[in-house]
Every structure is written in structure tokens, then in C-alpha cells.
Design a protein around this motif. Sequence first.
Motif, PDB file in Angstrom:
ATOM      1  N   ASP A 157     -19.389  16.357  22.157  1.00 37.57           N
ATOM      2  CA  ASP A 157     -17.861  16.535  22.025  1.00 37.57           C
ATOM      3  C   ASP A 157     -17.094  14.982  21.748  1.00 37.57           C
ATOM      4  N   SER A 199     -16.713  26.302  23.538  1.00 41.82           N
ATOM      5  CA  SER A 199     -15.610  25.726  23.267  1.00 41.82           C
ATOM      6  C   SER A 199     -15.961  24.216  23.087  1.00 41.82           C
ATOM      7  N   ASN A 234     -12.593  27.126  18.762  1.00 46.87           N
ATOM      8  CA  ASN A 234     -12.629  25.794  18.257  1.00 46.87           C
ATOM      9  C   ASN A 234     -11.695  26.055  16.923  1.00 46.87           C
ATOM     10  N   THR A 237     -12.188  24.262  13.212  1.00 49.92           N
ATOM     11  CA  THR A 237     -13.485  24.532  12.576  1.00 49.92           C
ATOM     12  C   THR A 237     -12.757  25.069  11.155  1.00 49.92           C
TER      13      THR A 237
END
Length: 274
Positions: A157, A199, A234, A237
Amino acid sequence: MKKHILLAMVAVVALVPLWAHSDYALVQDIAYRDTTDAYCQERCVLDVYYPTRLTDVPVVVWFHGGGLVGGNKFIPDSLRNSGLVVVAANYRFMSKVSIDECIRDAAAVVAWVFEHGSEYHGDTHKIIVAGHSAGGYLTSMVGLDKRWLAPYGIDPDSLWCLAPYSGQAVTHFEYRRRQGISELQPTLDDLAPLSHLRSGVPPMLIISGDREQELYGRYEEQAYLWRMLRLNGNEQTELYELKGFDHGQMAEPAHAILKEWIEKNDKSRIFYAK
């Protein structure tokens, strides 16, 4: 709405990039794994292309395609002279190792960049992992499944962006083929990017060729990955379908999308000057 359908792209830019006049260097065949295994020594090497007169620039980690059974590292022409550090890596093939080892190699490359990227004028807070076809699959696996970078103490991440170009979202077809499963019979197991939805994923540029010209159902795989990532929260994206481009042709216009994203999101420097 972050879904885009693009026609053939012709860009005319009247501004001159500040970094176009910078000097660039290429360092080749750097070992990224410490091993005595001969095959690993042969394949686990990378090249670094970097601007010598710029510092703290974004780093693109680039994985080539080839179905996890072929291909070689290269610096994409469209990413040269762009004010970027580009790290192009080889990895081992399924003809000699398991698919797990292919993914471990990709993770080792990313870890190497976190450790050494600044030595080549890169900003390790702005690492982008990208790749085409098999390289796109590796990109998604390293970025979505946290177990591969965990041995290095790295949370995926913390990557700046993931950019799989026409990568598989289901289990890779070569792994399925070796199990006697047809390329036209998709499966979802622990080796599918779609099995690792969550997430907090870094921004993703999910890029496909024309759905009618792509390899198998590659566009539809990626569209489903996009949708499920969005449903998991998200919102950064994005999905692109490059109309008129087949599986092999789509990488070139995809580079333009990636560079546009970098220019939009790199607030630390000016990319263009009149």
C-alpha cells in the motif's frame, strides 16, 4: 466515473518538457537476489535507466510480458527521456520454476528499488509498478497480495501506483495450462489477483486493449477487477480500454496514459515550461 474508452491517441504538445534536456545513464545487469543458484543468477538481474541531472524523480518498475515462459527486460522507448527512473527486470520462467518463484522474483525487484532507488536519483515514495501481459499479472499480484512483499517489511500500500497493462486478473493461464485446464476455462484461486481484493490499494491504472481484439477475455477480466476494487472503496482505480489496439499493440498508448498520470500527480516539480 473513472472508466475510459480511448480511440487511437494523437497528442500534439506545444510545451517543452524541462526534463527533455537532461542527461540519462543506463546501468545493466544488476543482480537483485543474493544466490548461488545458476539459473537465478542468470535471470534475476535488472537494468536502471535514470536522469543524471535530476533528483527525487518518480521510479517506474517495468516487468516484460511473455506468458511467464519467455521475454527479456527492456526500457520502453516511450518511457525514455521522460524525467523518470525506469527499472526493467528479468525474472525466472515457469519452464524451470514454480509460479510462486516468478512472483517472488517480482517482489524482490520491488524491494530492491525501495532499498536502492535513491542511489539512481529516484524518489522511493513515488514507486510505480507496471508491466505488460505476464508483467501486468506480476504487477497486480505484488501490489494486491501482501504476502509477497512482507518478507522485506514492505507494505504494498506504500507504492505510489500500480499499472497492469493487459494483465490477467484470474489465475494465470500458464499455471492453469500446466494443471490441464484450458486457457478458456478461468479459475480463481490464491494465485489470482481477484482473490486479493481489499480497501487501501494504491491508485491503479488498469489498461486493456480493444475487448474485441484482446487475448482471450482479458478486457473483461480487468473490467471485473476494476469494478470490485471500486466496490471495496478504491476510488482511485481507473479502467482504460484502448479501442483499435490488440494485445501486443496496446502497450505503446498505455505508456502515454501512465506518463499523463505521473505528470498530474507529481506536484513536487514542474513538468512543462513554455
